[in-house]
Design a protein around this motif. Structure first.
Motif, PDB file in Angstrom:
ATOM      1  N   UNK A 169    -107.158   9.587 -26.951  1.00 17.04           N
ATOM      2  CA  UNK A 169    -107.864   8.715 -26.005  1.00 17.04           C
ATOM      3  C   UNK A 169    -108.002   9.319 -24.608  1.00 17.04           C
ATOM      4  N   UNK A 170    -107.545  10.565 -24.417  1.00 19.32           N
ATOM      5  CA  UNK A 170    -107.473  11.141 -23.080  1.00 19.32           C
ATOM      6  C   UNK A 170    -108.565  12.168 -22.822  1.00 19.32           C
ATOM      7  N   UNK A 171    -109.105  12.146 -21.615  1.00 17.57           N
ATOM      8  CA  UNK A 171    -110.001  13.193 -21.118  1.00 17.57           C
ATOM      9  C   UNK A 171    -109.547  13.511 -19.699  1.00 17.57           C
ATOM     10  N   UNK A 172    -109.042  14.708 -19.494  1.00 18.15           N
ATOM     11  CA  UNK A 172    -108.399  15.055 -18.227  1.00 18.15           C
ATOM     12  C   UNK A 172    -108.871  16.448 -17.819  1.00 18.15           C
ATOM     13  N   UNK A 220     -98.919  15.884 -25.225  1.00 24.89           N
ATOM     14  CA  UNK A 220     -99.478  16.878 -24.309  1.00 24.89           C
ATOM     15  C   UNK A 220    -100.432  16.209 -23.322  1.00 24.89           C
ATOM     16  N   UNK A 221    -101.287  15.335 -23.834  1.00 24.95           N
ATOM     17  CA  UNK A 221    -102.234  14.636 -22.965  1.00 24.95           C
ATOM     18  C   UNK A 221    -101.518  13.684 -22.021  1.00 24.95           C
ATOM     19  N   UNK A 222    -100.483  13.016 -22.528  1.00 26.47           N
ATOM     20  CA  UNK A 222     -99.713  12.113 -21.684  1.00 26.47           C
ATOM     21  C   UNK A 222     -99.004  12.882 -20.576  1.00 26.47           C
ATOM     22  N   UNK A 223     -98.427  14.034 -20.901  1.00 25.27           N
ATOM     23  CA  UNK A 223     -97.806  14.879 -19.874  1.00 25.27           C
ATOM     24  C   UNK A 223     -98.855  15.306 -18.852  1.00 25.27           C
ATOM     25  N   UNK A 224    -100.072  15.588 -19.328  1.00 20.06           N
ATOM     26  CA  UNK A 224    -101.158  15.938 -18.419  1.00 20.06           C
ATOM     27  C   UNK A 224    -101.515  14.805 -17.476  1.00 20.06           C
ATOM     28  N   UNK A 225    -101.452  13.573 -17.976  1.00 18.11           N
ATOM     29  CA  UNK A 225    -101.733  12.412 -17.111  1.00 18.11           C
ATOM     30  C   UNK A 225    -100.688  12.290 -16.008  1.00 18.11           C
ATOM     31  N   UNK A 246     -90.903  13.768 -19.336  1.00 17.23           N
ATOM     32  CA  UNK A 246     -91.353  12.451 -18.866  1.00 17.23           C
ATOM     33  C   UNK A 246     -92.166  11.738 -19.931  1.00 17.23           C
ATOM     34  N   UNK A 247     -93.057  12.486 -20.606  1.00 16.65           N
ATOM     35  CA  UNK A 247     -93.849  11.893 -21.677  1.00 16.65           C
ATOM     36  C   UNK A 247     -92.978  11.435 -22.831  1.00 16.65           C
ATOM     37  N   UNK A 248     -91.980  12.241 -23.180  1.00 20.18           N
ATOM     38  CA  UNK A 248     -91.060  11.850 -24.261  1.00 20.18           C
ATOM     39  C   UNK A 248     -90.268  10.613 -23.897  1.00 20.18           C
ATOM     40  N   UNK A 249     -89.826  10.554 -22.644  1.00 12.65           N
ATOM     41  CA  UNK A 249     -89.018   9.398 -22.211  1.00 12.65           C
ATOM     42  C   UNK A 249     -89.827   8.108 -22.292  1.00 12.65           C
ATOM     43  N   UNK A 250     -91.113   8.177 -22.018  1.00  7.77           N
ATOM     44  CA  UNK A 250     -91.926   6.973 -22.050  1.00  7.77           C
ATOM     45  C   UNK A 250     -92.073   6.400 -23.466  1.00  7.77           C
TER      46      UNK A 250
END
Length: 266
Positions: free
Chosen positions: A193-196, A233-238, A260-264
């Motif tokens: 769902x990500x575009x960064x 990867x995309x979440x970490x990018x956000x 941080x992405x893993x913790x979420x």
């Protein structure tokens, strides 16, 4: 549990002009929880990477015992990654052929990325030499070389293209880009769902390949490993974009946000 409980990962990466690719891939795999990382890389890359990352085992390629050490490492591995920063040199071509042909169907679950794909694209029947459900992670340019399609043709219908060749090749395809497409030979498809735009910088693909391999080494299904890797990867990018803005983001910033992405999601 012990380090062996969380997966042994072997990564073949790096060349004299692409030292950072190997460094990003191994740390990203480690930050996804892989228990033991081995990097096979040219001697000049080894001399620069090893002092900065003490958390891996190293096989300096070119050493007289390197071939046997690499094959032994592959034989013990739960997952393998080939490609980040390898270059398209004759030596890299020989290395890729040697790893794939010498190991044959005894390959562990594998991710093929970057220059490995560019080298394989020289052989129209490359996919017949690779075990089914291997994960490949092309951007549109690499996918163009693999398929013979033009980049505009691919971009016009990314989903159908990924699905078609996943079935034809029996590969798990991660077609990178805004809203990355992950296609399985079974026909299952997932779309990020990500575009960064901050991810459009050198090295982010190496981070992604390492993340997917780290998950794969822990025993996850290839399609699920690819999907989870793309999402995290995309979440970490956000998170990196929210702190730095898209123009200032570096691949290493994305890597630092993996935790941080893993913790979420924990």
């Amino acid at each position: 549990s012990n380090k062996g409980s969380y997966g042994r990962v072997t990564i073949v990466a790096g060349s004299r002009n692409y030292i950072g690719a190997a460094r990003l891939a191994i740390e990203s795999a480690a930050r996804m929880g892989a228990g033991l990382i081995t990097l096979a890389t040219p001697e000049d890359v080894y001399q620069l990477v090893a002092p900065s990352f003490a958390d891996a085992i190293y096989i300096p390629l070119g050493d007289g015992e390197a071939h046997d050490e690499l094959m032994s490492s592959i034989g013990r591995a739960h997952a393998m990654l080939i490609g980040p920063g390898l270059s398209q040199s004759e030596a890299a071509e020989v290395l890729v052929h040697d790893v794939l042909s010498s190991s044959g169907k005894r390959l562990p679950p594998t991710v093929l990325d970057a220059d490995c794909l560019n080298l394989l694209a020289q052989n129209p029947s490359w996919f017949k030499e690779v075990p089914d459900r291997t994960i490949i992670t092309p951007h549109p340019g690499e996918f163009s070389r693999l398929t013979g399609m033009s980049i505009p043709e691919i971009q016009e219908d990314r989903i159908s293209c990924a699905q078609k060749f996943a079935i034809e090749w029996q590969m798990v395809i991660v077609l990178k880009g805004a809203c990355t497409v992950i296609a399985d030979p079974s026909g299952k498809t997932r779309i990020s769902p990500f575009a960064n735009s901050g991810l459009a910088t050198a090295g982010t693909g190496d981070v992604l390949a390492g993340m997917i391999t780290g998950i794969l080494g822990r025993g996850a299904d290839p399609f699920d490993s690819a999907s989870a890797g793309v999402y995290l990867h995309a979440l970490a990018g956000e998170y990196a974009r929210s702190e730095l803005g898209p123009d200032a983001m570096l691949a290493s910033d994305v890597m630092q946000m993996i935790s941080e992405a893993n913790l979420q999601l924990s």
